[in-house]
Design an enzyme around this catalytic site. Structure first.
Site, PDB file in Angstrom:
ATOM      1  N   LYS A   1       1.229   0.014  14.825  1.00 39.18           N
ATOM      2  CA  LYS A   1       2.647  -0.099  15.175  1.00 39.18           C
ATOM      3  C   LYS A   1       2.994  -1.370  15.961  1.00 39.18           C
ATOM      4  CE  LYS A   1       4.865   3.311  13.460  1.00 39.18           C
ATOM      5  NZ  LYS A   1       4.543   2.773  12.126  1.00 39.18           N
TER       6      LYS A   1
ATOM      7  N   HIS B   1       0.860  -1.182   0.000  1.00 34.62           N
ATOM      8  CA  HIS B   1       0.000   0.000   0.000  1.00 34.62           C
ATOM      9  C   HIS B   1       0.893   1.228   0.000  1.00 34.62           C
ATOM     10  CE1 HIS B   1      -4.035  -1.840   1.554  1.00 34.62           C
ATOM     11  NE2 HIS B   1      -3.445  -2.612   0.676  1.00 34.62           N
TER      12      HIS B   1
ATOM     13  N   TYR C   1      -9.247   5.797   7.006  1.00 35.78           N
ATOM     14  CA  TYR C   1      -9.410   6.212   8.398  1.00 35.78           C
ATOM     15  C   TYR C   1     -10.391   7.370   8.370  1.00 35.78           C
ATOM     16  CZ  TYR C   1      -5.052   3.702   9.645  1.00 35.78           C
ATOM     17  OH  TYR C   1      -4.074   2.755   9.856  1.00 35.78           O
TER      18      TYR C   1
ATOM     19  N   PRO D   1      -4.276   0.614  18.613  1.00 32.36           N
ATOM     20  CA  PRO D   1      -4.064   0.084  17.259  1.00 32.36           C
ATOM     21  C   PRO D   1      -4.044   1.123  16.137  1.00 32.36           C
ATOM     22  CG  PRO D   1      -6.285  -0.408  18.032  1.00 32.36           C
ATOM     23  CD  PRO D   1      -5.557   0.202  19.184  1.00 32.36           C
TER      24      PRO D   1
END
Ligand code: PHB
Length: 394
Positions: A299, A78, A207, A295
């Protein structure tokens, strides 16, 4: 009368066959350094672990170099993510900003690869073995007390003991002096996660933040998708109907999602944690045993890999030369990256979620922050650099 324990001896005793423990064992094996890895779970249980799905570029390079990974065959590169608010998307173009990428390759796939590699290489992997504690951490002869798969006591004597046993680590007690000793923060929200049978709704992760709360549209494979909704931390995963979940997801991204059968639901608590110490004498903590991140920044597993690369180099030096310089440097060096990742995960979390009780001022400020990050080349580059991962040492 208790029977005297069976004993085993190795250079490095590793508690936990998650990504950190399995990667460390594989790297040590490559150097000809023997280890014993124990985990209370079975292979099937380990391979079924549902966790995050994003690998930093350096994590992918580490796995490729080790060999045996299917990340290039099964994973997907991505080159960016989308931040969405007020229904409008803003792409953060990692390649253009920092010349790097991330890979969508779920943690259970990493575990399948690492288990297969270690088993094929003949690494001493003991599943169904439960660690009880570490004795003599501050001596040159530490040992792990455990219960074998058949219920009999076992002691593993080693030069070095590594706690790679996750957020409920038992190794932490010997290293920090308590099971919970650390810097800790909890957040007033959680994620309701689903796995569903549907094609991807977008080429990259979305997001999205709205007045109804946050949503993340992630992926697992061409047939299975992972999605999250911000929810109350105390929520019961059975509480929401499938219809409600889909309506809410659609509303929180502005529509356009491919819907499908939901076959898994869970609630992820949001916590930040860094253990007070990562080392006592010959006992070390890596991965989630040493730290937890919420989350949002993806990471968790990447940070575990970074710890392991540092500690592996230190152990290899110690075995080869007897020098403890690398072992001494592990904690301060690892903590630099850990705290940066703690900050990044906290920052992404707070920027993307409305906290309960947020005022109108708080919300307008938060949207301005998103606007700044998404529309400033420097703001976007900061996010892109952190998300794709800072350079790894070791
Ligand atoms: C996931 O796919 O599980 C995932 C992806 C990105 C995140 C968190 C979780 O930031």
């Amino acid at each position: 009368m208790t029977s005297s324990p069976a004993t085993a001896r190795t250079r490095v005793a590793i508690i936990g066959a998650g990504p950190a423990g399995l990667l460390l064992a594989a790297l040590l094996h490559r150097d000809g350094i023997d280890s014993i890895v124990i985990d209370s779970r079975s292979r099937e249980e380990i391979e079924r672990t549902i966790r995050a799905g994003i690998l930093e570029q350096g994590t992918v390079e580490t796995l490729r170099e080790l060999g045996g990974t299917r990340v290039d065959a099964v994973g997907h590169r991505h080159d960016g993510i989308e931040l969405r608010w007020d229904g409008v998307g803003h792409r953060i173009d990692f390649q253009a900003l920092v010349g790097r990428a991330v890979w969508l390759y779920p943690q259970h796939e990493v575990l399948i690869d690492l288990l297969a590699k270690n088993l094929a290489d003949g690494v001493d992997l003991r599943l169904g073995v439960t660690a009880l504690g570490i004795d003599g951490a501050e001596t040159e002869a530490p040992l792990v007390r455990a219960t074998g798969a058949d219920g009999t006591p076992l002691e593993i004597h080693a030069d070095i003991v590594v706690g790679a046993d996750g957020s409920r680590s038992i190794a932490r007690e010997a290293v920090t002096g308590s099971l919970t000793g650390g810097y800790f923060r909890e957040y007033p929200f959680a994620w309701f996660g689903i796995l569903c049978e549907a094609p991807p709704s977008a080429p990259e992760l979305i997001y999205s933040t709205t007045q109804r709360g946050f949503a993340l549209i992630s992926q697992r494979s061409p047939e299975v998708q992972r999605m999250y909704l911000q929810c109350e931390p105390t929520m019961d995963p059975a509480e929401w109907s499938d219809a409600f979940i889909w309506d809410e997801l659609q509303a929180r991204v502005g529509g356009g999602l491919h819907e499908g059968t939901i076959f898994q639901r869970d609630v992820l608590r949001f916590r930040s944690f860094v253990a007070h110490r990562l080392r006592t004498g010959r006992a070390f903590l890596v991965g989630d045993a040493a730290h937890t991140v919420p989350p949002t920044g993806a990471k968790g597993m990447n940070l575990a890999v970074a710890d392991v690369l540092l500690l592996h180099r230190a152990i290899a030096d110690f075995v080869a030369t007897g020098s403890e310089a690398g072992l001494d440097a592990y904690e301060p060096t690892a903590l630099q990256r850990i705290w940066k990742a703690e900050h990044f995960s906290y920052w992404m979390t707070v920027m993307l979620h409305a906290a309960p009780g947020a005022t109108e001022f708080d919300e307008r400020r938060r949207l301005a922050e998103l606007e700044l990050v998404a529309t400033s080349a420097h703001g976007s580059a900061f996010l892109a650099e952190a998300y794709t991962g800072w350079p790894l040492r070791g």
